[in-house]
Design an enzyme around this catalytic site. Sequence first.
Site, PDB file in Angstrom:
ATOM      1  N   ASN A   9     -16.353 -16.802   4.662  1.00  0.00           N
ATOM      2  CA  ASN A   9     -15.342 -16.190   5.530  1.00  0.00           C
ATOM      3  C   ASN A   9     -15.124 -14.782   5.006  1.00  0.00           C
ATOM      4  OD1 ASN A   9     -13.149 -15.354   6.961  1.00  0.00           O
ATOM      5  ND2 ASN A   9     -11.715 -16.866   6.130  1.00  0.00           N
ATOM      6  N   TRP A  10     -15.719 -13.829   5.698  1.00  0.00           N
ATOM      7  CA  TRP A  10     -15.615 -12.445   5.222  1.00  0.00           C
ATOM      8  C   TRP A  10     -14.204 -11.883   5.377  1.00  0.00           C
ATOM      9  CZ3 TRP A  10     -20.467  -9.480   7.552  1.00  0.00           C
ATOM     10  CH2 TRP A  10     -21.636  -9.985   6.981  1.00  0.00           C
ATOM     11  N   LYS A  11     -13.384 -12.533   6.170  1.00  0.00           N
ATOM     12  CA  LYS A  11     -12.052 -11.997   6.502  1.00  0.00           C
ATOM     13  C   LYS A  11     -12.229 -10.569   7.055  1.00  0.00           C
ATOM     14  CE  LYS A  11     -10.119 -15.211   3.244  1.00  0.00           C
ATOM     15  NZ  LYS A  11      -9.012 -15.609   2.385  1.00  0.00           N
ATOM     16  N   HIS A  94      -6.781 -20.744  10.291  1.00  0.00           N
ATOM     17  CA  HIS A  94      -6.749 -20.285   8.900  1.00  0.00           C
ATOM     18  C   HIS A  94      -5.296 -19.979   8.527  1.00  0.00           C
ATOM     19  CE1 HIS A  94      -7.390 -17.950   5.285  1.00  0.00           C
ATOM     20  NE2 HIS A  94      -8.597 -18.495   5.227  1.00  0.00           N
ATOM     21  N   GLU A  96      -4.032 -17.643   7.003  1.00  0.00           N
ATOM     22  CA  GLU A  96      -3.628 -16.251   7.226  1.00  0.00           C
ATOM     23  C   GLU A  96      -3.239 -16.036   8.687  1.00  0.00           C
ATOM     24  OE1 GLU A  96      -7.150 -14.581   5.466  1.00  0.00           O
ATOM     25  OE2 GLU A  96      -6.468 -15.304   3.511  1.00  0.00           O
ATOM     26  N   GLU A 165      -7.757 -26.023   2.685  1.00  0.00           N
ATOM     27  CA  GLU A 165      -7.551 -24.773   1.955  1.00  0.00           C
ATOM     28  C   GLU A 165      -6.105 -24.693   1.489  1.00  0.00           C
ATOM     29  OE1 GLU A 165     -10.759 -21.691   2.999  1.00  0.00           O
ATOM     30  OE2 GLU A 165      -9.022 -21.313   4.252  1.00  0.00           O
ATOM     31  N   GLY A 171      -7.489 -16.717  -2.609  1.00  0.00           N
ATOM     32  CA  GLY A 171      -7.478 -15.345  -3.118  1.00  0.00           C
ATOM     33  C   GLY A 171      -6.688 -15.168  -4.405  1.00  0.00           C
ATOM     34  N   SER A 209     -10.524 -19.951  -3.675  1.00  0.00           N
ATOM     35  CA  SER A 209     -11.063 -19.485  -4.960  1.00  0.00           C
ATOM     36  C   SER A 209     -12.280 -20.277  -5.421  1.00  0.00           C
ATOM     37  CB  SER A 209      -9.979 -19.470  -6.042  1.00  0.00           C
ATOM     38  OG  SER A 209      -8.935 -18.586  -5.675  1.00  0.00           O
ATOM     39  N   GLY A 231     -13.645 -14.513  -1.004  1.00  0.00           N
ATOM     40  CA  GLY A 231     -14.101 -13.402  -1.843  1.00  0.00           C
ATOM     41  C   GLY A 231     -15.547 -13.507  -2.307  1.00  0.00           C
TER      42      GLY A 231
HETATM   43  P1  13P Z   1     -10.995 -17.110  -1.377  1.00  0.00           P
HETATM   44  O1  13P Z   1     -12.320 -17.805  -1.619  1.00  0.00           O
HETATM   45  O2  13P Z   1     -11.079 -15.633  -1.450  1.00  0.00           O
HETATM   46  O3  13P Z   1      -9.899 -17.717  -2.205  1.00  0.00           O
HETATM   47  O4  13P Z   1     -10.622 -17.412   0.158  1.00  0.00           O
HETATM   48  C1  13P Z   1     -10.675 -18.700   0.631  1.00  0.00           C
HETATM   49  C2  13P Z   1     -10.493 -18.675   2.094  1.00  0.00           C
HETATM   50  O5  13P Z   1      -9.422 -18.377   2.587  1.00  0.00           O
HETATM   51  C3  13P Z   1     -11.650 -18.989   2.933  1.00  0.00           C
HETATM   52  O6  13P Z   1     -11.284 -19.134   4.257  1.00  0.00           O
END
Ligand code: 13P
Length: 247
Positions: A9-11, A94, A96, A165, A171, A209, A231
């Site tokens: 997931n590049w966000k 998600h 977020e 998640e 993150g 993470s 990440g």
């Molecule tokens: P991280 O791997 O950066 O913690 O993010 C996880 C995530 O939100 C994947 O959708």
Amino acid sequence: MKKKLIAGNWKMNGSLAANQALVRAVVDGLHGAACQAAVCVPAPYLAQVQALRQGSALELGAQDVSRHEQGAYTGEVSAPMLKEFGVRYAIVGHSERRQYHGETDETVAEKAKAALAHGITPIVCVGETLAEREGGYTEEVVKRQLAAVVHANGPCISEVVVAYEPVWAIGTGRTATPEQAQQVHAVLRAQLRAATTHADRVAILYGGSMNAANAASLLAQPDIDGGLIGGASLKSADFLQIIAAAG
Ligand code: 13P
């Protein structure tokens, strides 16, 4: 045994130049991988990544999908549009998006339904906040989040991917232990079993993470069928190491 799925997931990260280098390296390193792999990219880059992945096993994903088919929904991207760009997966719900865009369990369920209606596999995210975990509400929260999707999708629930998640692990560098993650995955599996006879077919990913160092121990758990990687999916070497750990 079903293949594991490692989805990046590049966000909201990337650029034309950075994507080109990243996807080329991932595609090159993917030969012979035993698991399935995907990258969920920002919508403007779908066409670019579709072209870059051409001929490889790397699947393409989006990070969101509208619950509507078309019409006056400024800023939204529909499932039929995503389908035109070869999108195989769409992340829905998600944390977020739940947090910053006010998405409710019902909205998320409708988005999953819209994706399925157009042959896109929704990656349905569930997870508790730190306060919810500390208050002892983890199972209640994830079950409520998944129940809405089960309710809206009926037997089609066997076609989704679920991602656990924990919000406190995203993150932060603070990963759920393999035992903590497995415990929640088992709860989700049991909930799926009550809804479909094909629950074992549903991939339940862990996200939060996950990295090259901790992937193998998480992926060794019986109900962890892959990972949703933030990440670490932006660095080809790290992403490929996680893919190797899933082999
Ligand atoms: P991280 O791997 O950066 O913690 O993010 C996880 C995530 O939100 C994947 O959708």
